[in-house]
Design a protein around this motif. Structure first.
Motif, short mmCIF file in Angstrom:
data_model
loop_
_atom_site.label_atom_id
_atom_site.label_comp_id
_atom_site.label_asym_id
_atom_site.label_seq_id
_atom_site.Cartn_x
_atom_site.Cartn_y
_atom_site.Cartn_z
N LEU A 52 0.82 -1.21 0.00
CA LEU A 52 0.00 0.00 0.00
C LEU A 52 0.85 1.25 0.00
N PRO A 53 0.32 2.35 -0.54
CA PRO A 53 1.04 3.63 -0.52
C PRO A 53 0.90 4.32 0.85
N ALA A 54 1.42 3.67 1.88
CA ALA A 54 1.30 4.19 3.25
C ALA A 54 1.91 5.57 3.40
N HIS A 55 2.88 5.90 2.57
CA HIS A 55 3.53 7.20 2.65
C HIS A 55 2.58 8.35 2.33
N ARG A 56 1.42 8.05 1.78
CA ARG A 56 0.45 9.08 1.42
C ARG A 56 -0.50 9.42 2.58
N VAL A 57 -0.26 8.90 3.75
CA VAL A 57 -1.08 9.20 4.92
C VAL A 57 -0.26 10.05 5.89
N VAL A 58 -0.82 11.20 6.24
CA VAL A 58 -0.12 12.17 7.09
C VAL A 58 -1.04 12.66 8.21
N TYR A 59 -0.48 13.42 9.11
CA TYR A 59 -1.28 14.02 10.18
C TYR A 59 -2.18 15.12 9.64
N GLN A 60 -3.17 15.48 10.41
CA GLN A 60 -4.14 16.52 10.05
C GLN A 60 -3.45 17.85 9.73
N SER A 61 -2.33 18.11 10.36
CA SER A 61 -1.59 19.35 10.15
C SER A 61 -0.74 19.30 8.89
N GLY A 62 -0.62 18.11 8.29
CA GLY A 62 0.26 17.93 7.14
C GLY A 62 1.63 17.41 7.55
N ALA A 63 1.82 17.23 8.86
CA ALA A 63 3.09 16.68 9.34
C ALA A 63 3.21 15.22 8.92
N LEU A 64 4.43 14.80 8.76
CA LEU A 64 4.70 13.43 8.34
C LEU A 64 4.51 12.44 9.49
N ALA A 65 4.42 11.17 9.14
CA ALA A 65 4.22 10.10 10.12
C ALA A 65 5.43 10.05 11.07
N PRO A 66 5.23 9.42 12.22
CA PRO A 66 6.35 9.28 13.15
C PRO A 66 7.53 8.57 12.50
N THR A 67 8.72 8.86 12.98
CA THR A 67 9.94 8.28 12.42
C THR A 67 9.86 6.76 12.33
N ALA A 68 9.27 6.12 13.31
CA ALA A 68 9.22 4.65 13.34
C ALA A 68 8.46 4.08 12.14
N ALA A 69 7.57 4.85 11.55
CA ALA A 69 6.75 4.34 10.45
C ALA A 69 7.58 3.96 9.22
N GLY A 71 11.23 4.30 9.35
CA GLY A 71 12.62 4.18 9.76
C GLY A 71 13.30 5.54 9.87
N ASP A 72 12.82 6.50 9.11
CA ASP A 72 13.37 7.86 9.12
C ASP A 72 12.35 8.76 8.44
N TRP A 73 12.06 9.91 9.01
CA TRP A 73 11.03 10.78 8.43
C TRP A 73 11.38 11.21 7.01
N GLU A 74 12.65 11.24 6.66
CA GLU A 74 13.06 11.64 5.31
C GLU A 74 12.54 10.67 4.26
N VAL A 75 12.39 9.40 4.61
CA VAL A 75 11.93 8.40 3.64
C VAL A 75 10.55 8.78 3.12
N GLN A 76 9.64 9.11 4.02
CA GLN A 76 8.29 9.48 3.60
C GLN A 76 8.32 10.75 2.75
N ARG A 77 9.12 11.71 3.15
CA ARG A 77 9.21 12.95 2.39
C ARG A 77 9.73 12.70 0.97
N VAL A 78 10.76 11.91 0.85
CA VAL A 78 11.35 11.60 -0.46
C VAL A 78 10.32 10.90 -1.35
N LEU A 79 9.59 9.95 -0.78
CA LEU A 79 8.56 9.25 -1.57
C LEU A 79 7.47 10.21 -2.05
N LEU A 80 7.05 11.11 -1.18
CA LEU A 80 6.01 12.07 -1.56
C LEU A 80 6.52 13.06 -2.59
N GLU A 81 7.73 13.57 -2.39
CA GLU A 81 8.30 14.51 -3.36
C GLU A 81 8.44 13.86 -4.74
#
Length: 106
Positions: A52-69, A71-81
């Motif tokens: 699943l494209p789990a990286h497309r789910v974020v907090y209500q504020s637009g903040a990224l998922a917790p680091t544990a999701a 392994g590193d918050w940068e991973v989610q950002r890179v996938l979204l970018e």
């Protein structure tokens, strides 16, 4: 598998490239407006086989998922970018541009 989790996974699978959904939004779409935390638990429990494209789910504020999701918050950002999602100067997703409007949402 928990039926609520299955419903979460079905919705997450529908989030298109370049869009994001919030934990709370997914809960509301499933008729559980206070289930954002439960959606988070579902996201933490996604079977890898579902891909699943789990990286497309974020907090209500637009903040990224917790680091544990991821392994590193940068991973989610890179996938979204890579999908064209843009970020505000404070690092949150620009929800005005990228929030997914599910077909039954007003």
């Amino acid at each position: 598998m928990n039926s609520f989790f299955q419903q979460v996974y079905q919705l997450v699978a529908e989030i298109p490239v370049g869009k994001v959904a919030t934990y709370g939004q997914i809960g509301r779409l499933l008729g559980r407006p206070n289930a954002g935390l439960m959606v988070g638990w579902a996201m933490r429990s996604i079977p890898a086989a579902l891909q699943l494209p789990a990286h497309r789910v974020v907090y209500q504020s637009g903040a990224l998922a917790p680091t544990a999701a991821f392994g590193d918050w940068e991973v989610q950002r890179v996938l979204l970018e890579a999908e064209g999602v843009t970020f505000k100067p404070d690092g949150r997703v620009d929800l005005d541009r990228h929030l997914w409007h599910f077909r039954t949402e007003a």
